[in-house]
Design a protein around this motif. Structure first.
Motif, PDB file in Angstrom:
ATOM      1  N   TYR A  34      51.488  40.139  34.580  1.00  0.00           N
ATOM      2  CA  TYR A  34      50.627  40.856  35.518  1.00  0.00           C
ATOM      3  C   TYR A  34      50.576  40.063  36.819  1.00  0.00           C
ATOM      4  CZ  TYR A  34      49.138  43.001  31.174  1.00  0.00           C
ATOM      5  OH  TYR A  34      49.128  43.646  29.978  1.00  0.00           O
ATOM      6  N   VAL A  35      50.836  40.742  37.912  1.00  0.00           N
ATOM      7  CA  VAL A  35      50.950  40.065  39.199  1.00  0.00           C
ATOM      8  C   VAL A  35      50.112  40.827  40.220  1.00  0.00           C
ATOM      9  CG1 VAL A  35      52.623  39.069  40.806  1.00  0.00           C
ATOM     10  CG2 VAL A  35      53.358  39.652  38.506  1.00  0.00           C
ATOM     11  N   VAL A  36      49.435  40.098  41.104  1.00  0.00           N
ATOM     12  CA  VAL A  36      48.695  40.775  42.179  1.00  0.00           C
ATOM     13  C   VAL A  36      49.350  40.495  43.526  1.00  0.00           C
ATOM     14  CG1 VAL A  36      46.493  40.647  40.938  1.00  0.00           C
ATOM     15  CG2 VAL A  36      47.047  38.899  42.643  1.00  0.00           C
ATOM     16  N   ASP A  37      49.001  41.349  44.484  1.00  0.00           N
ATOM     17  CA  ASP A  37      49.419  41.181  45.880  1.00  0.00           C
ATOM     18  C   ASP A  37      50.924  40.957  46.014  1.00  0.00           C
ATOM     19  OD1 ASP A  37      49.156  41.019  48.638  1.00  0.00           O
ATOM     20  OD2 ASP A  37      48.832  38.852  48.584  1.00  0.00           O
ATOM     21  N   LEU A  38      51.678  41.947  45.617  1.00  0.00           N
ATOM     22  CA  LEU A  38      53.139  41.842  45.677  1.00  0.00           C
ATOM     23  C   LEU A  38      53.656  41.943  47.102  1.00  0.00           C
ATOM     24  CD1 LEU A  38      52.752  42.266  42.672  1.00  0.00           C
ATOM     25  CD2 LEU A  38      54.620  43.907  42.698  1.00  0.00           C
ATOM     26  N   THR A  39      54.676  41.169  47.404  1.00  0.00           N
ATOM     27  CA  THR A  39      55.380  41.366  48.664  1.00  0.00           C
ATOM     28  C   THR A  39      56.305  42.564  48.470  1.00  0.00           C
ATOM     29  OG1 THR A  39      57.171  39.928  47.985  1.00  0.00           O
ATOM     30  CG2 THR A  39      55.368  38.891  49.190  1.00  0.00           C
ATOM     31  N   LYS A  40      56.890  43.039  49.562  1.00  0.00           N
ATOM     32  CA  LYS A  40      57.761  44.206  49.483  1.00  0.00           C
ATOM     33  C   LYS A  40      58.920  43.959  48.508  1.00  0.00           C
ATOM     34  CE  LYS A  40      59.547  48.191  50.994  1.00  0.00           C
ATOM     35  NZ  LYS A  40      60.564  48.341  49.951  1.00  0.00           N
ATOM     36  N   GLU A  41      59.518  42.772  48.571  1.00  0.00           N
ATOM     37  CA  GLU A  41      60.671  42.551  47.685  1.00  0.00           C
ATOM     38  C   GLU A  41      60.242  42.403  46.228  1.00  0.00           C
ATOM     39  OE1 GLU A  41      62.944  39.308  49.211  1.00  0.00           O
ATOM     40  OE2 GLU A  41      61.401  37.811  48.815  1.00  0.00           O
ATOM     41  N   GLU A  42      59.014  41.991  45.998  1.00  0.00           N
ATOM     42  CA  GLU A  42      58.510  41.986  44.618  1.00  0.00           C
ATOM     43  C   GLU A  42      58.237  43.415  44.155  1.00  0.00           C
ATOM     44  OE1 GLU A  42      56.150  37.759  44.024  1.00  0.00           O
ATOM     45  OE2 GLU A  42      55.182  39.263  45.272  1.00  0.00           O
ATOM     46  N   GLU A  43      57.710  44.238  45.061  1.00  0.00           N
ATOM     47  CA  GLU A  43      57.443  45.644  44.708  1.00  0.00           C
ATOM     48  C   GLU A  43      58.723  46.359  44.290  1.00  0.00           C
ATOM     49  OE1 GLU A  43      55.356  47.465  47.989  1.00  0.00           O
ATOM     50  OE2 GLU A  43      53.418  46.654  47.336  1.00  0.00           O
ATOM     51  N   ASP A  44      59.828  45.960  44.900  1.00  0.00           N
ATOM     52  CA  ASP A  44      61.097  46.626  44.578  1.00  0.00           C
ATOM     53  C   ASP A  44      61.543  46.377  43.135  1.00  0.00           C
ATOM     54  OD1 ASP A  44      61.223  47.730  47.085  1.00  0.00           O
ATOM     55  OD2 ASP A  44      62.500  46.169  47.937  1.00  0.00           O
ATOM     56  N   VAL A  45      60.969  45.379  42.461  1.00  0.00           N
ATOM     57  CA  VAL A  45      61.381  45.120  41.067  1.00  0.00           C
ATOM     58  C   VAL A  45      60.260  45.379  40.055  1.00  0.00           C
ATOM     59  CG1 VAL A  45      63.118  43.424  41.758  1.00  0.00           C
ATOM     60  CG2 VAL A  45      60.828  42.619  41.155  1.00  0.00           C
ATOM     61  N   LEU A  46      59.130  45.973  40.502  1.00  0.00           N
ATOM     62  CA  LEU A  46      58.025  46.143  39.557  1.00  0.00           C
ATOM     63  C   LEU A  46      58.309  47.252  38.540  1.00  0.00           C
ATOM     64  CD1 LEU A  46      56.222  48.900  40.208  1.00  0.00           C
ATOM     65  CD2 LEU A  46      55.343  47.535  42.039  1.00  0.00           C
ATOM     66  N   ASP A  47      57.651  47.159  37.385  1.00  0.00           N
ATOM     67  CA  ASP A  47      57.786  48.196  36.362  1.00  0.00           C
ATOM     68  C   ASP A  47      56.708  49.261  36.521  1.00  0.00           C
ATOM     69  OD1 ASP A  47      59.949  46.967  35.082  1.00  0.00           O
ATOM     70  OD2 ASP A  47      58.604  45.585  34.040  1.00  0.00           O
ATOM     71  N   ALA A  48      55.475  48.819  36.719  1.00  0.00           N
ATOM     72  CA  ALA A  48      54.364  49.759  36.867  1.00  0.00           C
ATOM     73  C   ALA A  48      53.227  49.058  37.580  1.00  0.00           C
ATOM     74  CB  ALA A  48      53.883  50.232  35.499  1.00  0.00           C
ATOM     75  N   TRP A  49      52.398  49.853  38.241  1.00  0.00           N
ATOM     76  CA  TRP A  49      51.215  49.273  38.879  1.00  0.00           C
ATOM     77  C   TRP A  49      49.983  50.115  38.569  1.00  0.00           C
ATOM     78  CZ3 TRP A  49      49.058  52.663  42.435  1.00  0.00           C
ATOM     79  CH2 TRP A  49      49.921  53.579  43.092  1.00  0.00           C
ATOM     80  N   LEU A  50      48.836  49.457  38.641  1.00  0.00           N
ATOM     81  CA  LEU A  50      47.571  50.157  38.454  1.00  0.00           C
ATOM     82  C   LEU A  50      46.630  49.683  39.543  1.00  0.00           C
ATOM     83  CD1 LEU A  50      46.006  52.079  36.458  1.00  0.00           C
ATOM     84  CD2 LEU A  50      44.988  50.004  35.531  1.00  0.00           C
ATOM     85  N   SER A  51      46.153  50.640  40.316  1.00  0.00           N
ATOM     86  CA  SER A  51      45.250  50.326  41.400  1.00  0.00           C
ATOM     87  C   SER A  51      43.843  50.678  40.927  1.00  0.00           C
ATOM     88  CB  SER A  51      45.647  51.171  42.609  1.00  0.00           C
ATOM     89  OG  SER A  51      45.157  50.592  43.759  1.00  0.00           O
ATOM     90  N   VAL A  52      42.910  49.750  41.058  1.00  0.00           N
ATOM     91  CA  VAL A  52      41.571  49.936  40.512  1.00  0.00           C
ATOM     92  C   VAL A  52      40.534  49.646  41.598  1.00  0.00           C
ATOM     93  CG1 VAL A  52      39.970  49.228  38.676  1.00  0.00           C
ATOM     94  CG2 VAL A  52      42.432  49.076  38.289  1.00  0.00           C
ATOM     95  N   ALA A  53      39.626  50.592  41.840  1.00  0.00           N
ATOM     96  CA  ALA A  53      38.535  50.342  42.797  1.00  0.00           C
ATOM     97  C   ALA A  53      37.303  49.916  42.017  1.00  0.00           C
ATOM     98  CB  ALA A  53      38.242  51.588  43.627  1.00  0.00           C
ATOM     99  N   VAL A  54      36.822  48.708  42.304  1.00  0.00           N
ATOM    100  CA  VAL A  54      35.684  48.156  41.567  1.00  0.00           C
ATOM    101  C   VAL A  54      34.493  48.046  42.507  1.00  0.00           C
ATOM    102  CG1 VAL A  54      34.915  46.288  40.053  1.00  0.00           C
ATOM    103  CG2 VAL A  54      37.365  46.736  40.322  1.00  0.00           C
TER     104      VAL A  54
END
Lengths: 238, 253
Positions: free
Chosen positions: B193-213
């Motif tokens: 689990y990774v937070v605050d991805l750079t653009k090049e990290e985003e290009d290799v992600l599997d899935a993301w979940l955005s949560v408003a707390v």
């Protein structure tokens, strides 16, 4: 369907349409309803009716959109102008654009896209009548349409909505509930492995409530899966 | 491709290409009220990602089902200045999703006391327009845009309204705020689990979940993205991490 201040959506443990909190609406599924499509299906949850057609895998044009090593999915979720109380203006709204994207992503994990380079698998969805939970109804229809088209899938995708009204967790929100809910949470997942491929939520929920709701949604999903299997079998037993 | 493989190789060892921990944000830089013409504004930089949110207030006719509530509208523009992949034209699918995710976090958490924005019931209310402009895209646009929007709203002033006219530059008070939702997007790459991805990290992600707390711990919106699925355990752990990071980000308000 309007937002009504202070409306009581649940009385004596029953919802306004007579359902128990965790009861889904009357469901109808029919596979193979559009002769021109490679695969198609209609799914109805209560008054919400979604029709899905799948075309492809077919050559993607124009060429510059093609992916050399895999197929792409193109998805359009569209509401018929007559599907709601107030006429829906034709043409893609921002809501429809976003829903089309999340529906497409709900199927990406289950398709073998690498087997069909340079092609597109087109999933077209028309909401004929909308009474809440339209995106999940669409996914159930699209899942059947993909299977009907003979597109190999790792698993069928099952979808339903959960939510909270007057402090009570419920399943399968209708339009009135959707507009007046404390929270609504559409979810899609693979029927057997329970891999979540679509998850959205808006409203106010504690983390424990989210967990509890998911457990109930998986349970109800098993019933929906059985209906999907039956609808597919019925298509080929005729 | 080589770069992508390198990012993945490092992640296997719990390392990132810029030396950060998996749950570490880049440097966040916030500037408030940078646009004098706007009723409220904020510029948020997270690393090289640079986002401006501007708030304009206009007189609107309320929606028929909420005749005594102000209106909220959120729009996002991926201006072609921000990234070589951004092209001129109508909002893309990703821009539309971004705007809607930011909007939902703010709307569903009841951040703004919309009832206080009613002028004449059923006829005239204040409309609050959040416009998000991406200046430079290096990943994590959702968190940057949500933060910029919230801070802009917290610094928004209501213009004077007299004789059916908005008097720009004169104000009657601050926008009434009830809650402060913080959006944190947690991504899954491999089994990490990774937070605050750079653009090049985003290009290799599997899935993301955005949560408003929200400040009281309530989850007010979620959105899953990415081409791979997530199981219940993933979701639970991702919400936990989002909640934890939201407390850190909240200190920046």
């Amino acid at each position: 369907m309007a937002k009504i201040k202070g409306i009581e959506l649940i009385k004596d443990g029953k919802r306004l349409d007579g359902r128990k909190p965790l009861q889904i609406r009357d469901v109808e599924m029919k596979v193979g309803i559009i002769p021109n499509a490679n695969g198609s299906a209609m799914v109805r949850f209560g008054k919400t009716i979604a029709v899905a057609a799948v075309y492809g895998p077919r050559l993607l044009l124009p060429k510059h959109l093609q992916e050399g090593d895999k197929a792409i999915i193109q998805c359009r979720y569209n509401m018929a102008p007559f599907s709601t109380d107030d006429r829906v203006k034709p043409g893609s709204s921002r809501r429809e654009i976003e829903i089309s994207k999340v529906i497409r992503q709900a199927f990406e994990p289950v398709l073998f896209l690498e087997n069909y380079p340079k092609t597109t698998i087109d999933i077209y969805i028309e909401i004929i009548q909308a009474d809440g939970s339209t995106r999940v109804t669409s996914i159930n229809a699209a899942s059947l349409a993909l299977a009907d088209a003979g597109v190999p899938m790792k698993d069928l995708v099952v979808a339903l909505s959960g939510g909270k009204i007057n402090g009570t967790l419920i399943l399968d929100l209708n339009g009135l509930e959707d507009n007046n809910s404390e929270a609504d949470m559409p979810m899609a997942f693979t029927a057997n492995k329970k891999e979540i491929t679509l998850l959205q939520m808006d409203g106010e929920l504690k983390q424990e409530e989210i967990k509890k709701l998911m457990t109930e949604m998986f349970k109800a999903g098993e019933e929906i899966y059985k209906m999907q299997i039956k609808a597919l079998k019925d298509r080929y037993s005729e | 491709m080589l770069r992508a493989n390198y990012i993945l190789k490092l992640l296997e060892k719990n390392e990132r290409i810029d030396g950060r921990k998996l749950d570490e944000f880049r440097q966040i830089n916030i500037e408030k009220n940078i646009i004098e013409k706007a009723e409220g504004s904020a510029r948020v930089k997270i690393g090289k990602t640079d986002v401006i949110a501007g708030i304009k207030m206009e007189i609107e006719t309320p929606f028929p089902d909420t005749p005594n509530e102000g209106m909220l509208k959120t729009n996002a523009e991926f201006a072609p200045i921000a990234h070589p992949d951004f092209l001129p034209g109508p909002p893309s699918e990703d821009a539309t999703e971004l705007a809607r995710v930011v909007d939902r976090g703010i709307r569903e958490s009841n951040s703004i006391d919309l009832e206080k924005l009613c002028l004449v019931e059923g006829q005239k209310v204040w409309g609050v327009f959040i416009d998000i402009h991406i200046i430079n895209h290096d990943g994590n646009l959702i968190d940057a845009s949500s933060l910029a929007s919230l801070i802009a709203l917290m610094n928004t002033r209501i213009p004077k309204y007299e004789d059916e006219k908005i008097i720009r530059g004169e104000y009657i008070g601050k926008l009434p705020m009830l809650h402060t939702p913080i959006n944190v997007t947690v991504s899954k790459i491999l089994d990490k689990y990774v937070v605050d991805l750079t653009k090049e990290e985003e290009d290799v992600l599997d899935a993301w979940l955005s949560v408003a707390v929200r400040e009281d711990g309530y989850i007010c919106s979620m959105q899953k993205g990415g081409a791979k699925g997530l199981n219940v355990k993933n979701i639970d752990e991702m919400i936990n991490l989002a909640a934890k990071k939201s407390k850190e980000l909240r200190k920046l308000l």
